[in-house]
Write an enzyme that holds these catalytic residues in place. Structure first.
Site, PDB file in Angstrom:
ATOM      1  N   GLU A 193      -7.894  -3.818   1.800  1.00  0.00           N
ATOM      2  CA  GLU A 193      -6.645  -4.531   2.066  1.00  0.00           C
ATOM      3  C   GLU A 193      -6.287  -5.429   0.891  1.00  0.00           C
ATOM      4  O   GLU A 193      -5.124  -5.515   0.485  1.00  0.00           O
ATOM      5  CB  GLU A 193      -6.754  -5.356   3.352  1.00  0.00           C
ATOM      6  CG  GLU A 193      -6.873  -4.527   4.623  1.00  0.00           C
ATOM      7  CD  GLU A 193      -5.656  -3.659   4.880  1.00  0.00           C
ATOM      8  OE1 GLU A 193      -4.586  -3.913   4.291  1.00  0.00           O
ATOM      9  OE2 GLU A 193      -5.772  -2.702   5.649  1.00  0.00           O
TER      10      GLU A 193
ATOM     11  N   HIS B  46      -2.362   1.754  -0.695  1.00  0.00           N
ATOM     12  CA  HIS B  46      -3.394   2.445   0.085  1.00  0.00           C
ATOM     13  C   HIS B  46      -3.464   3.928  -0.274  1.00  0.00           C
ATOM     14  O   HIS B  46      -4.549   4.509  -0.363  1.00  0.00           O
ATOM     15  CB  HIS B  46      -3.100   2.306   1.585  1.00  0.00           C
ATOM     16  CG  HIS B  46      -3.552   1.015   2.180  1.00  0.00           C
ATOM     17  ND1 HIS B  46      -4.827   0.523   2.040  1.00  0.00           N
ATOM     18  CD2 HIS B  46      -2.878   0.103   2.944  1.00  0.00           C
ATOM     19  CE1 HIS B  46      -4.935  -0.633   2.676  1.00  0.00           C
ATOM     20  NE2 HIS B  46      -3.771  -0.908   3.239  1.00  0.00           N
TER      21      HIS B  46
ATOM     22  N   HIS C  13       2.526  -2.370  -0.824  1.00  0.00           N
ATOM     23  CA  HIS C  13       1.175  -2.441  -0.261  1.00  0.00           C
ATOM     24  C   HIS C  13       0.780  -1.089   0.324  1.00  0.00           C
ATOM     25  O   HIS C  13      -0.343  -0.621   0.121  1.00  0.00           O
ATOM     26  CB  HIS C  13       1.137  -3.525   0.823  1.00  0.00           C
ATOM     27  CG  HIS C  13      -0.139  -3.575   1.594  1.00  0.00           C
ATOM     28  ND1 HIS C  13      -1.143  -4.479   1.314  1.00  0.00           N
ATOM     29  CD2 HIS C  13      -0.592  -2.835   2.644  1.00  0.00           C
ATOM     30  CE1 HIS C  13      -2.153  -4.290   2.155  1.00  0.00           C
ATOM     31  NE2 HIS C  13      -1.839  -3.303   2.980  1.00  0.00           N
ATOM     32  N   GLU C  14       1.701  -0.461   1.042  1.00  0.00           N
ATOM     33  CA  GLU C  14       1.400   0.844   1.644  1.00  0.00           C
ATOM     34  C   GLU C  14       1.183   1.913   0.577  1.00  0.00           C
ATOM     35  O   GLU C  14       0.292   2.755   0.697  1.00  0.00           O
ATOM     36  CB  GLU C  14       2.535   1.261   2.582  1.00  0.00           C
ATOM     37  CG  GLU C  14       2.539   0.527   3.905  1.00  0.00           C
ATOM     38  CD  GLU C  14       1.194   0.632   4.620  1.00  0.00           C
ATOM     39  OE1 GLU C  14       0.574   1.714   4.606  1.00  0.00           O
ATOM     40  OE2 GLU C  14       0.770  -0.377   5.178  1.00  0.00           O
TER      41      GLU C  14
END
Length: 212
Positions: free
Chosen positions: A148, A94, A90-91
């Site tokens: 997100e 971004h 997920h990071e």
């Protein structure tokens, strides 16, 4: 004698189960290595923080200058390497999707899920202070709910690419919910409310897992 033997066996079984479930620094590093390699991401050293607030984040300055951080609190509530990989994926999302380049340049936590962390039943002492601090970072993060969701989708896709179960990120999010770390719907949260996010993650994981 028989009772003593049975008791000893029970202690051994419990000890083995606890050891198996524990997330260690080695587990985090293994997950990071696989995820970074699968995505061609710059593999930097993981920074382990002592904070009790469950959290992971990228401290971003530029595409060639950033660091990755994981807290002790995160390692306590996750249950497997693939869950760690989901959070880290997920990071990466971004960064790779350019979310930091659109106005975000500070360290931003993933796990707290909003500017108000509601841990049902309360949380006190140093842990509460840590949670409040990270929550304020999120309130100023600049990530939209749409970003997100994009990062969630990216992390789920990356799990399969790295050879993990695509449900890793869903299971990580569920671990937060099970431990009462949730986002309550309000106009200030940048992260989607937890229940809606879980539904989307489950659907996305099923879609990715169903592909040949």
């Amino acid at each position: 004698m028989r009772r003593k033997v049975l008791l000893s066996l029970l202690i051994v079984i419990i000890s083995c189960t606890c050891s198996y479930a524990k997330i260690t620094e080695e587990t985090v590093n293994a997950a990071w290595k696989r995820i970074a390699k699968a995505d061609g991401f710059k593999e930097v050293k993981i920074n382990f923080e002592k904070d009790e607030a469950p959290n992971a984040w990228v401290k971003f300055q530029s595409q060639s200058n950033f660091s990755v951080h994981v807290t002790a609190g995160l390692m306590k509530i996750l249950n497997s390497e693939e869950e760690v990989a989901g959070v880290l994926g997920h990071e990466i999302g971004h960064v790779k999707l350019g979310h930091y380049n659109k106005g975000v340049s500070r360290a931003v936590g993933w796990a707290v899920l909003g500017n108000v962390l509601g841990r049902i039943g309360g949380i006190g002492g140093a842990a509460a202070q840590a949670v409040g601090s990270v929550g304020m970072n999120l309130a100023e993060s600049g990530f939209s709910r749409g970003q997100e969701v994009e990062a969630d989708d990216y992390g789920t896709e990356l799990l399969k690419k790295a050879g993990y179960d695509p449900f890793g990120l869903y299971n990580a999010m569920k671990a937060f919910a099970d431990n009462k770390f949730v986002t309550q719907p309000n106009g200030f949260n940048s992260h989607p409310p937890t229940e809606r996010r879980l539904v989307h993650l489950k659907q996305k994981a099923q879609e990715v897992k169903g592909r040949k």
